[in-house]
Each structure stands twice: as structure tokens, then as C-alpha cells.
Design an enzyme around this catalytic site. Sequence first.
Site, short mmCIF file in Angstrom:
data_model
loop_
_atom_site.label_atom_id
_atom_site.label_comp_id
_atom_site.label_asym_id
_atom_site.label_seq_id
_atom_site.Cartn_x
_atom_site.Cartn_y
_atom_site.Cartn_z
N ARG A 65 77.70 38.52 54.69
CA ARG A 65 77.40 37.95 53.38
C ARG A 65 78.22 36.67 53.11
NH1 ARG A 65 74.33 40.93 54.66
NH2 ARG A 65 73.38 42.70 53.62
N SER B 13 72.00 44.36 45.08
CA SER B 13 73.42 44.78 45.20
C SER B 13 74.32 43.81 44.46
CB SER B 13 73.82 44.84 46.67
OG SER B 13 73.06 45.81 47.35
N GLU C 70 78.65 39.96 44.97
CA GLU C 70 77.71 39.13 45.72
C GLU C 70 77.08 38.06 44.84
OE1 GLU C 70 74.65 40.59 48.24
OE2 GLU C 70 75.80 42.33 48.90
#
Length: 356
Positions: free
Chosen positions: A168, A238, A334
Amino acid sequence: MIYNKKMIFCKYSLKKLNTFNINVNANKVIKVKNLIELCELWKKYKQKNRPCLILGEGSNILFLKNFYGLVIVNRIKGIYISESKKYWHLHINSGENWHKLVKFTIKNKIYGLENLALIPGCVGSAPIQNIGAYGSSIQDFCEYVDIINPINKNIKRINKKNCNFKYRDSIFKHNYKNYIIISIGLFLSKKWVPNLNYNDLKKLKHNIHITPKKIFNYICHIRKKKIPYHKIYGNAGSFFKNPIVSPNLGKKLLKIFSNMPFSLENNFFKLSAGWLINKCKFKGYIRKGVMVHSKQCLILLNRFNTSSGRDILNLAIKIYNSVGKKFGIWLEPEVKIIDNYGEIDPCIFFKKNTKF
């Protein structure tokens, strides 16, 4: 520069341009379909010292307040295919929808992206986050990323080895702040091999008639069950990353929580953030209309689509502190957090609100 708030009129709604369905406005919103228009708009606002923001589909954005500048909605599209002996080569403009790209490749018998089905957002944001799911990520297929400085129109091609892809993460999160991603290059092998190593896909290994389309359909089915449709319940998928912790901490936690799910990456423990949040008893928790999803604790829902960005952030901070206190693990968000003038560094923001 200090802005005179009385002179900034934020009359253009962003509610349909962010998947959290946050009801905020911007000073101006313009959809662009070509690169020249994008550069001219960006330059015009920057010369006025006004903030600019590029949006694809707003699937990884949390607006806290009205935005005091220009929101450019990227709709620069185009998919171009070439081939070599072993590979298909795709050049895709940044305004293409990611899931539609995956569907396009399968329809044209170009396989490999099926594990990345139904990930929301546009192609331009994919390399920033190094999007991934079900054992695949964009770094597995990326050949290059093209970026432009919209002020001087200087274009650079960043080859995969220089993208610094990690979980990520990529170089685009940290460098090239004055550049915009305009296209990406992908390479997909003509010799297709199914990627079924992820736990949720292992039962497909017994299917001798497995095809890319079957994997695609199966993953779409799983994701639709786990992740609510954002137009019904606002969400950004998420909210936190799955943490990667040291061998010492991983082993220590495993002694205490023998059923803790994990995977090993170079001896480091990759843990399930959803499991950690669940252990802190947040499953189904509701606060000011913001709900921790009962099927996947990593997802925060704008349950009635009336909560503010600050309401969502406050619950995220509460979760962050609870997990930190219980496990000694400080989750990393995120989503991008946007205030009146642009992006706030989420890590710094959460650390400022840490409660020991």
C-alpha cells in the site's frame, strides 16, 4: 498565504464525488477529458495561489471541510494495446475506471488482473496506493507510470524499478508532489497461470476447469458480500492498512493470542487489522451515525449518509487508540484526509491524537 474565508464561495457539491458521501462543497468543480485542459486549469489556479485537487472517483478520500479551491475531476480516458512475443502491453490513461479496465482485459482475452476485480477508483490512483487484493497487486504487472508537471508540462516516465512499490505504498506518496499521474503501462503474460494462493481462493484450486472469468466472478461475489455498496452506505473500503510488525512483537502476540491470523513476509508478521479492531470490541459499533461494519471491521460506514468527515475521523481515532493500547500497534490509515486547503498527512494527524 492566509485566505479571506468570506471571499471564498464553496457552492459546488462534492457529495456525489466521494464514496463516503460526505456533504461538503468546493469553490469550483470541473471535469476534464484532455491533458491540455487539465494543465491550463491547474496553472490558472496555482498562479492565483489557490489550492487544487485531482479527483478520480473519490474512493479513497475523507473530506473534513469545504474545499477552498478547484477540484479537477479526471476523465482523461484511453486504453492502448500492443504485444510482444510473451506479453500483452497496455497503456492506460489515468481517468479510466479500474474495474472497467479489468473487465475490458478479460473480454479481450488478456488475463492476469482478475484478482484485482471490483477495486474502486480510477487507474491514476492505482500505483499511488499500490492497490492489491487476493494475492495480487499492481506492482506485479506495472511496467511504468507517466507523470506530468502541469505548470511546465514536463512529462516523466517512472519505470517500475523506480516506483519503490511496497505494501500500500509507492514513491508517488512521498515524492513528485508537483506532478500528476497521467497514464500507466502494464504488461500481462500471454501464458496465463491462475493466482489462487490467497486463503479465500484456495478451494478453487480443485476446480480443473478454472478460468480467469470464473476467478473474476468469484472475487466480485466475495467483495460484494464483504463491502457494502457506497451509494447505500458511504464508505471507502478498508480505512486502515494491515500492520506489519517485528518478529519479536509478532511472536509475543502469538503467545498471548494463539488464534491470531498472520502471514510472514521476510520474517516480519503481517497482521489482520480487522481482527485487531474486532478484538477491541468494535464490530457493529455506532457513534454519531458512523458504524464499524459487522462483516469487516476495517470498513467504516456512513450509516445514514448524514455523518460529517469529522465524525468518521473521530471514530477512526478512537479505534486507533484502542488498538494501540491493547496491542502496542498503531494502525496506519489508507484514506487521504482533506481539509480546506488540501491533504493532511494522516500519520502525523493520528499521532497528534494519540492517547497513551
